[in-house]
Design a protein around this motif. Structure first.
Motif, PDB file in Angstrom:
ATOM      1  N   THR A 174      78.854 -40.382  36.185  1.00 56.03           N
ATOM      2  CA  THR A 174      78.177 -39.665  37.279  1.00 56.03           C
ATOM      3  C   THR A 174      77.712 -38.300  36.799  1.00 56.03           C
ATOM      4  OG1 THR A 174      79.557 -40.760  38.946  1.00 56.03           O
ATOM      5  CG2 THR A 174      78.496 -38.710  39.604  1.00 56.03           C
ATOM      6  N   ARG A 175      76.439 -37.995  37.052  1.00 57.73           N
ATOM      7  CA  ARG A 175      75.957 -36.641  36.778  1.00 57.73           C
ATOM      8  C   ARG A 175      76.265 -35.754  37.974  1.00 57.73           C
ATOM      9  NH1 ARG A 175      71.418 -36.157  32.738  1.00 57.73           N
ATOM     10  NH2 ARG A 175      71.645 -38.046  31.496  1.00 57.73           N
ATOM     11  N   VAL A 176      76.654 -34.521  37.700  1.00 55.97           N
ATOM     12  CA  VAL A 176      77.122 -33.625  38.761  1.00 55.97           C
ATOM     13  C   VAL A 176      76.127 -32.480  38.981  1.00 55.97           C
ATOM     14  CG1 VAL A 176      78.961 -32.014  39.438  1.00 55.97           C
ATOM     15  CG2 VAL A 176      79.532 -34.167  38.274  1.00 55.97           C
ATOM     16  N   ILE A 177      75.721 -32.329  40.237  1.00 54.54           N
ATOM     17  CA  ILE A 177      74.794 -31.248  40.599  1.00 54.54           C
ATOM     18  C   ILE A 177      75.469 -30.327  41.613  1.00 54.54           C
ATOM     19  CG2 ILE A 177      72.553 -30.681  41.636  1.00 54.54           C
ATOM     20  CD1 ILE A 177      71.545 -33.423  40.716  1.00 54.54           C
ATOM     21  N   GLY A 178      75.434 -29.027  41.343  1.00 59.55           N
ATOM     22  CA  GLY A 178      75.985 -28.047  42.279  1.00 59.55           C
ATOM     23  C   GLY A 178      74.874 -27.410  43.098  1.00 59.55           C
ATOM     24  N   THR A 179      75.259 -26.605  44.097  1.00 65.22           N
ATOM     25  CA  THR A 179      74.282 -25.868  44.906  1.00 65.22           C
ATOM     26  C   THR A 179      74.610 -24.388  44.807  1.00 65.22           C
ATOM     27  OG1 THR A 179      74.186 -27.716  46.461  1.00 65.22           O
ATOM     28  CG2 THR A 179      73.261 -25.625  47.208  1.00 65.22           C
ATOM     29  N   ALA A 180      73.571 -23.551  44.676  1.00 62.03           N
ATOM     30  CA  ALA A 180      73.788 -22.108  44.561  1.00 62.03           C
ATOM     31  C   ALA A 180      72.736 -21.343  45.353  1.00 62.03           C
ATOM     32  CB  ALA A 180      73.727 -21.689  43.088  1.00 62.03           C
ATOM     33  N   ASN A 181      73.186 -20.281  46.023  1.00 61.48           N
ATOM     34  CA  ASN A 181      72.276 -19.347  46.697  1.00 61.48           C
ATOM     35  C   ASN A 181      72.223 -18.019  45.953  1.00 61.48           C
ATOM     36  OD1 ASN A 181      73.740 -20.528  49.718  1.00 61.48           O
ATOM     37  ND2 ASN A 181      71.687 -21.036  49.029  1.00 61.48           N
ATOM     38  N   HIS A 182      72.989 -17.924  44.871  1.00 57.15           N
ATOM     39  CA  HIS A 182      73.087 -16.658  44.137  1.00 57.15           C
ATOM     40  C   HIS A 182      73.264 -16.993  42.653  1.00 57.15           C
ATOM     41  CE1 HIS A 182      74.763 -12.793  42.811  1.00 57.15           C
ATOM     42  NE2 HIS A 182      74.227 -12.285  43.901  1.00 57.15           N
ATOM     43  N   PRO A 183      72.696 -16.168  41.741  1.00 58.67           N
ATOM     44  CA  PRO A 183      72.838 -16.444  40.310  1.00 58.67           C
ATOM     45  C   PRO A 183      74.293 -16.613  39.861  1.00 58.67           C
ATOM     46  CG  PRO A 183      71.229 -14.711  40.650  1.00 58.67           C
ATOM     47  CD  PRO A 183      71.818 -14.993  41.994  1.00 58.67           C
ATOM     48  N   LEU A 184      75.214 -15.856  40.455  1.00 54.91           N
ATOM     49  CA  LEU A 184      76.621 -15.966  40.053  1.00 54.91           C
ATOM     50  C   LEU A 184      77.199 -17.336  40.410  1.00 54.91           C
ATOM     51  CD1 LEU A 184      78.041 -12.430  41.012  1.00 54.91           C
ATOM     52  CD2 LEU A 184      77.582 -13.328  38.701  1.00 54.91           C
ATOM     53  N   GLU A 185      76.710 -17.916  41.512  1.00 54.53           N
ATOM     54  CA  GLU A 185      77.169 -19.260  41.888  1.00 54.53           C
ATOM     55  C   GLU A 185      76.628 -20.298  40.899  1.00 54.53           C
ATOM     56  OE1 GLU A 185      77.552 -18.437  46.708  1.00 54.53           O
ATOM     57  OE2 GLU A 185      75.686 -19.297  45.914  1.00 54.53           O
ATOM     58  N   ALA A 186      75.361 -20.136  40.509  1.00 55.11           N
ATOM     59  CA  ALA A 186      74.767 -21.061  39.527  1.00 55.11           C
ATOM     60  C   ALA A 186      75.522 -20.967  38.199  1.00 55.11           C
ATOM     61  CB  ALA A 186      73.290 -20.722  39.323  1.00 55.11           C
ATOM     62  N   LYS A 187      75.847 -19.732  37.822  1.00 54.28           N
ATOM     63  CA  LYS A 187      76.570 -19.506  36.564  1.00 54.28           C
ATOM     64  C   LYS A 187      77.956 -20.163  36.614  1.00 54.28           C
ATOM     65  CE  LYS A 187      77.157 -15.674  33.364  1.00 54.28           C
ATOM     66  NZ  LYS A 187      78.406 -14.929  33.259  1.00 54.28           N
ATOM     67  N   ALA A 188      78.605 -20.080  37.777  1.00 54.48           N
ATOM     68  CA  ALA A 188      79.934 -20.694  37.938  1.00 54.48           C
ATOM     69  C   ALA A 188      79.850 -22.209  37.754  1.00 54.48           C
ATOM     70  CB  ALA A 188      80.503 -20.356  39.323  1.00 54.48           C
ATOM     71  N   TRP A 189      78.794 -22.836  38.313  1.00 58.04           N
ATOM     72  CA  TRP A 189      78.607 -24.286  38.129  1.00 58.04           C
ATOM     73  C   TRP A 189      78.352 -24.617  36.651  1.00 58.04           C
ATOM     74  CZ3 TRP A 189      79.905 -28.199  41.045  1.00 58.04           C
ATOM     75  CH2 TRP A 189      79.975 -28.054  42.439  1.00 58.04           C
ATOM     76  N   ALA A 190      77.540 -23.785  35.996  1.00 65.26           N
ATOM     77  CA  ALA A 190      77.236 -24.017  34.580  1.00 65.26           C
ATOM     78  C   ALA A 190      78.516 -23.937  33.748  1.00 65.26           C
ATOM     79  CB  ALA A 190      76.213 -22.991  34.095  1.00 65.26           C
ATOM     80  N   GLU A 191      79.369 -22.958  34.093  1.00 66.92           N
ATOM     81  CA  GLU A 191      80.590 -22.739  33.313  1.00 66.92           C
ATOM     82  C   GLU A 191      81.594 -23.891  33.421  1.00 66.92           C
ATOM     83  OE1 GLU A 191      81.695 -18.858  34.669  1.00 66.92           O
ATOM     84  OE2 GLU A 191      80.366 -17.846  33.218  1.00 66.92           O
TER      85      GLU A 191
END
Length: 273
Positions: free
Chosen positions: A69-86
């Protein structure tokens, strides 16, 4: 907390139920258990799972990926996107302030200073190279080109599809969206917590006007508790064809909706690219 319904029903809401003579039956639990829902994905693997309203753990991401399964997160702020990337997500849906429906972020920054989509894409690009899916106000092929130029790989479109023939929303909701495309006054949207306890964008209607003073009330029950408390009100509005007390989720591009076939819309977007 989704396990118990422990918030008090706000007086204004309980009065509204009484005035309108609407029956209210509260569930024992305001939402399903997340652990149980995630277990369903472990037991029945799917190609893609996307998450919103928070972030899962690195272990959960790895477990899903080990099942294909590929996992996709949702972000409203760059820090949230970074947290998903990490934690190893495969992609992030960056949802701008323009987007209709619920905001998927969880950090206080994303609610305190909501970012427009292009700003969000460029600032996220500056801190991570994870693939981005852009959402928020995208209604045309030109807008798809703009978000790709800004650094997103894909566009995610919601509102534009709501008035098409394959969309299953109720007729009253669909008509309110079409009316918004005819009249600038009725195309006004709001970010509100009044329906669910979590910020979401929808068309401005009587419910949002009448209770606007409670919007930022610190005693507003959180999501998903308020969501459970307004469920019967929304169901009643739907049954009585009342657009003024339904959650009419829509993005800021709502003035551009058309009554058309879903395939027609897709063909038009491709042509405009």
């Amino acid at each position: 907390d989704s396990s118990t319904l422990d918030s008090e029903i706000p007086a204004w809401l309980s009065n509204f139920y009484q005035e309108k003579n609407i029956e209210m039956a509260l569930p024992e639990r305001p939402a399903l258990s997340f652990a149980d829902q995630l277990q369903v994905l472990y037991d029945n693997p799917v190609p893609v799972a996307s998450f919103t309203f928070g972030i899962i753990s690195a272990e959960q991401v790895q477990h899903l990926q080990s099942l294909g399964t590929r996992v996709i997160g949702t972000a409203n702020h760059p820090l949230e996107a970074k947290a998903w990337a990490e934690i190893g997500a495969d992609a992030v849906c960056v949802q701008g302030v323009e987007a209709g429906g619920h905001r998927g972020g969880w950090l206080p920054q994303s609610a305190n200073d909501p970012m427009g989509l292009l700003t969000l894409i460029s600032q996220t690009r500056a801190c991570t190279d994870i693939p981005l899916i852009a959402a928020g106000g995208i209604m045309t092929g030109q807008a798809i080109k703009a978000i790709q130029t800004a650094g997103a790989e894909l566009a995610q479109i919601g509102t534009a599809f709501l008035t098409t023939d394959k969309c299953g929303i109720n007729a009253t909701y669909k008509q309110a969206l079409l009316d918004a495309s005819q009249d600038n006054r009725s195309s006004e949207t709001r970010l509100t917590r009044l329906f669910s306890g979590k910020q979401a964008r929808g068309l401005l209607n009587d419910y949002l006007r009448d209770f606007a003073q409670f919007e930022n009330a610190h005693e507003l029950p959180p999501y998903p508790q308020l969501n459970a408390m307004t469920k019967d009100l929304r169901a009643h509005a739907k049954k009585t064809l009342d657009a003024e007390h339904q959650s009419l989720w829509a993005g800021q591009g709502v003035a551009l909706v058309r009554q058309e076939g879903t395939i027609e819309l897709l063909e038009r977007l491709v042509k405009e690219l």
